[in-house]
Scaffold this motif. Structure first.
Motif, PDB file in Angstrom:
ATOM      1  N   UNK A 263      -0.181  36.318  68.178  1.00 13.19           N
ATOM      2  CA  UNK A 263      -1.455  36.662  67.527  1.00 13.19           C
ATOM      3  C   UNK A 263      -2.285  37.709  68.275  1.00 13.19           C
ATOM      4  N   UNK A 264      -1.771  38.222  69.381  1.00 13.26           N
ATOM      5  CA  UNK A 264      -2.519  39.193  70.185  1.00 13.26           C
ATOM      6  C   UNK A 264      -1.681  40.447  70.360  1.00 13.26           C
ATOM      7  N   UNK A 265      -2.286  41.606  70.107  1.00 14.87           N
ATOM      8  CA  UNK A 265      -1.568  42.872  70.260  1.00 14.87           C
ATOM      9  C   UNK A 265      -2.149  43.642  71.438  1.00 14.87           C
ATOM     10  N   UNK A 266      -1.358  43.805  72.495  1.00 15.69           N
ATOM     11  CA  UNK A 266      -1.744  44.596  73.653  1.00 15.69           C
ATOM     12  C   UNK A 266      -1.212  46.021  73.503  1.00 15.69           C
ATOM     13  N   UNK A 267      -1.991  47.000  73.937  1.00 10.79           N
ATOM     14  CA  UNK A 267      -1.578  48.400  73.846  1.00 10.79           C
ATOM     15  C   UNK A 267      -1.551  49.019  75.238  1.00 10.79           C
ATOM     16  N   UNK A 268      -0.447  49.676  75.562  1.00 16.43           N
ATOM     17  CA  UNK A 268      -0.228  50.258  76.878  1.00 16.43           C
ATOM     18  C   UNK A 268       0.035  51.762  76.740  1.00 16.43           C
ATOM     19  N   UNK A 269      -0.475  52.542  77.680  1.00 13.24           N
ATOM     20  CA  UNK A 269      -0.204  53.977  77.727  1.00 13.24           C
ATOM     21  C   UNK A 269       0.966  54.213  78.670  1.00 13.24           C
ATOM     22  N   UNK A 270       1.931  55.011  78.215  1.00 10.85           N
ATOM     23  CA  UNK A 270       3.079  55.337  79.059  1.00 10.85           C
ATOM     24  C   UNK A 270       3.324  56.843  79.019  1.00 10.85           C
ATOM     25  N   UNK A 271       3.864  57.374  80.122  1.00 13.14           N
ATOM     26  CA  UNK A 271       4.105  58.809  80.247  1.00 13.14           C
ATOM     27  C   UNK A 271       5.591  59.080  80.382  1.00 13.14           C
ATOM     28  N   UNK A 272       6.044  60.163  79.773  1.00 11.19           N
ATOM     29  CA  UNK A 272       7.449  60.564  79.823  1.00 11.19           C
ATOM     30  C   UNK A 272       7.602  61.701  80.841  1.00 11.19           C
ATOM     31  N   UNK A 273       8.397  61.534  81.883  1.00 10.99           N
ATOM     32  CA  UNK A 273       8.562  62.596  82.881  1.00 10.99           C
ATOM     33  C   UNK A 273       9.355  63.771  82.310  1.00 10.99           C
ATOM     34  N   UNK A 274       8.669  64.877  82.059  1.00 12.91           N
ATOM     35  CA  UNK A 274       9.317  66.037  81.444  1.00 12.91           C
ATOM     36  C   UNK A 274       9.177  67.289  82.312  1.00 12.91           C
ATOM     37  N   UNK A 275       8.733  67.115  83.563  1.00 12.38           N
ATOM     38  CA  UNK A 275       8.642  68.247  84.477  1.00 12.38           C
ATOM     39  C   UNK A 275       7.472  69.177  84.217  1.00 12.38           C
ATOM     40  N   UNK A 276       6.413  68.677  83.595  1.00 15.72           N
ATOM     41  CA  UNK A 276       5.254  69.518  83.294  1.00 15.72           C
ATOM     42  C   UNK A 276       4.549  69.965  84.571  1.00 15.72           C
ATOM     43  N   UNK A 277       3.961  71.168  84.533  1.00 17.57           N
ATOM     44  CA  UNK A 277       3.253  71.676  85.709  1.00 17.57           C
ATOM     45  C   UNK A 277       1.733  71.496  85.601  1.00 17.57           C
ATOM     46  N   UNK A 278       1.262  70.976  84.475  1.00 17.53           N
ATOM     47  CA  UNK A 278      -0.162  70.711  84.239  1.00 17.53           C
ATOM     48  C   UNK A 278      -1.018  71.963  84.433  1.00 17.53           C
ATOM     49  N   UNK A 279      -0.459  73.105  84.083  1.00 15.06           N
ATOM     50  CA  UNK A 279      -1.247  74.339  84.109  1.00 15.06           C
ATOM     51  C   UNK A 279      -2.279  74.315  82.992  1.00 15.06           C
ATOM     52  N   UNK A 280      -3.343  75.098  83.182  1.00 14.71           N
ATOM     53  CA  UNK A 280      -4.437  75.113  82.227  1.00 14.71           C
ATOM     54  C   UNK A 280      -5.757  74.895  82.956  1.00 14.71           C
ATOM     55  N   UNK A 281      -6.830  74.593  82.239  1.00 10.86           N
ATOM     56  CA  UNK A 281      -6.818  74.370  80.789  1.00 10.86           C
ATOM     57  C   UNK A 281      -6.812  75.673  79.992  1.00 10.86           C
ATOM     58  N   UNK A 282      -6.188  75.584  78.792  1.00 11.44           N
ATOM     59  CA  UNK A 282      -6.122  76.703  77.869  1.00 11.44           C
ATOM     60  C   UNK A 282      -6.904  76.357  76.610  1.00 11.44           C
ATOM     61  N   UNK A 283      -7.555  77.339  75.996  1.00 16.06           N
ATOM     62  CA  UNK A 283      -8.284  77.063  74.752  1.00 16.06           C
ATOM     63  C   UNK A 283      -7.327  76.869  73.584  1.00 16.06           C
ATOM     64  N   UNK A 284      -7.731  76.038  72.646  1.00 15.04           N
ATOM     65  CA  UNK A 284      -6.941  75.834  71.435  1.00 15.04           C
ATOM     66  C   UNK A 284      -7.148  77.022  70.491  1.00 15.04           C
ATOM     67  N   UNK A 285      -6.648  78.160  70.879  1.00 10.87           N
ATOM     68  CA  UNK A 285      -6.750  79.343  70.021  1.00 10.87           C
ATOM     69  C   UNK A 285      -5.513  79.399  69.138  1.00 10.87           C
ATOM     70  N   UNK A 286      -5.736  79.628  67.877  1.00 14.28           N
ATOM     71  CA  UNK A 286      -4.612  79.703  66.947  1.00 14.28           C
ATOM     72  C   UNK A 286      -3.974  81.077  67.005  1.00 14.28           C
ATOM     73  N   UNK A 287      -2.678  81.101  66.786  1.00 14.38           N
ATOM     74  CA  UNK A 287      -1.994  82.368  66.710  1.00 14.38           C
ATOM     75  C   UNK A 287      -2.319  83.024  65.363  1.00 14.38           C
ATOM     76  N   UNK A 288      -2.003  84.299  65.257  1.00 16.66           N
ATOM     77  CA  UNK A 288      -2.357  85.071  64.066  1.00 16.66           C
ATOM     78  C   UNK A 288      -1.730  84.456  62.812  1.00 16.66           C
ATOM     79  N   UNK A 289      -2.547  84.262  61.797  1.00  9.14           N
ATOM     80  CA  UNK A 289      -2.053  83.724  60.527  1.00  9.14           C
ATOM     81  C   UNK A 289      -2.173  82.227  60.437  1.00  9.14           C
ATOM     82  N   UNK A 290      -2.539  81.538  61.516  1.00  7.46           N
ATOM     83  CA  UNK A 290      -2.670  80.083  61.516  1.00  7.46           C
ATOM     84  C   UNK A 290      -4.118  79.691  61.310  1.00  7.46           C
ATOM     85  N   UNK A 291      -4.355  78.618  60.592  1.00  7.98           N
ATOM     86  CA  UNK A 291      -5.711  78.150  60.319  1.00  7.98           C
ATOM     87  C   UNK A 291      -5.988  76.895  61.129  1.00  7.98           C
TER      88      UNK A 291
END
Length: 291
Positions: A263-291
């Motif tokens: 009757x109880x639902x626990x929620x856990x955050x987990x991370x997948x090791x994918x070799x990210x370099x955590x560069x940034x931060x970058x703005x969420x700018x859309x590429x040309x033609x994207x809305x």
């Protein structure tokens, strides 16, 4: 019972980087490979993908996502986000979005044959970034609430109906009061969301809520107002929209929803090791033609 929630894959099928920075095909591939290598006892009953599957709702992006989901070791179910388009969903993801004729084209459905009841609610509004509850979806959700028998229930949507404190993401949610009223009718309910690209939890109108991190890129946690005194001249010139407008190239993350004691639902955050370099931060700018 166990459910894995992944979100915001933002796949482009043309081989280009999403938001000019993120190799989302590579990240989704590494995510699938990670789940394929998990021991059987660690796997979920199924996966839920909570929106923004294809960057710009392009068909070639969905076709790649479909292949990736087919390669997962367990079934998957999906729902749309603001970057998605419903027509492609219903065409490509027939098994992953078992929508009945009475609610089409809205992508809403429920899964009733498990110890946890799953309700998928379409909060997307075509051509907009923010979400809301349409009259058709409201009526559909009211019917599901009338059928509630007190089973633990996870309601999946893409858009948070509450303020996050990150200015750029707090665009409002249409009919949030009606949404809260309906959710309160479920005796045991948790709201599971995407959209923010960062994990957070809160209690909104008495309803426990949890947001999944992104597979594609991770949001910078920033609570500045776009016109605040802490905003630099360079950021203002770069059309800074406030906190919630920039991301890091981080490792993919996901949520584990685990039923405990029936009757109880626990929620856990987990991370997948994918070799990210955590560069940034970058703005969420859309590429040309994207809305």
């Amino acid at each position: 019972m166990r459910i894995f929630q992944i979100s915001d894959t933002h796949v482009r099928g043309d081989g280009k980087l999403s938001f000019q920075k993120a190799d989302t095909i590579k990240l989704l591939t590494k995510t699938v490979e990670y789940f394929q290598k998990l021991e059987d006892f660690k796997l979920p009953e199924f996966f839920v993908v909570s929106g923004d599957l294809s960057e710009g709702g392009k068909r070639d992006g969905y076709e790649y996502v479909k292949k990736a989901l087919d390669a997962l070791p367990r079934p998957s179910y999906i729902l749309p986000g603001n970057h998605d388009k419903r027509d492609f969903f219903l065409d490509i993801f027939r098994n992953e979005a078992p929508v009945k004729e009475d609610i089409k084209p809205y992508i809403c459905y429920s899964l009733e044959d498990y110890p946890v009841r799953i309700i998928v609610v379409d909060t997307s509004i075509p051509e907009t970034h923010f979400g809301g509850l349409s009259k058709e979806v409201e009526k559909w959700l009211e019917t599901r609430a009338n059928e509630d028998e007190g089973k633990p229930t996870l309601v999946f949507t893409h858009h948070p109906p509450f303020d996050t404190g990150m200015t750029a993401m707090d665009e409002g949610f249409i009919n949030s009061d009606k949404f809260a009223k309906l959710l309160k009718r479920f005796k045991k309910c948790k709201l599971c969301l995407g959209h923010l690209h960062v994990s957070m939890s809160t209690v909104w109108e008495g309803i426990p809520c949890v947001v999944a991190p992104s597979i594609a890129m991770q949001m910078e946690v920033d609570f500045r107002d776009k016109d605040g005194k802490d905003v630099s001249k360079e950021e203002k010139e770069d059309n800074f929209k406030g906190g919630g407008d920039r991301f890091y190239l981080g490792n993919p993350g996901y949520l584990i929803h685990e039923l405990v004691n029936g009757n109880q639902i626990n929620s856990y955050v987990s991370t997948i090791p994918a070799g990210a370099d955590y560069s940034g931060p970058f703005p969420f700018k859309y590429y040309e033609g994207e809305h």
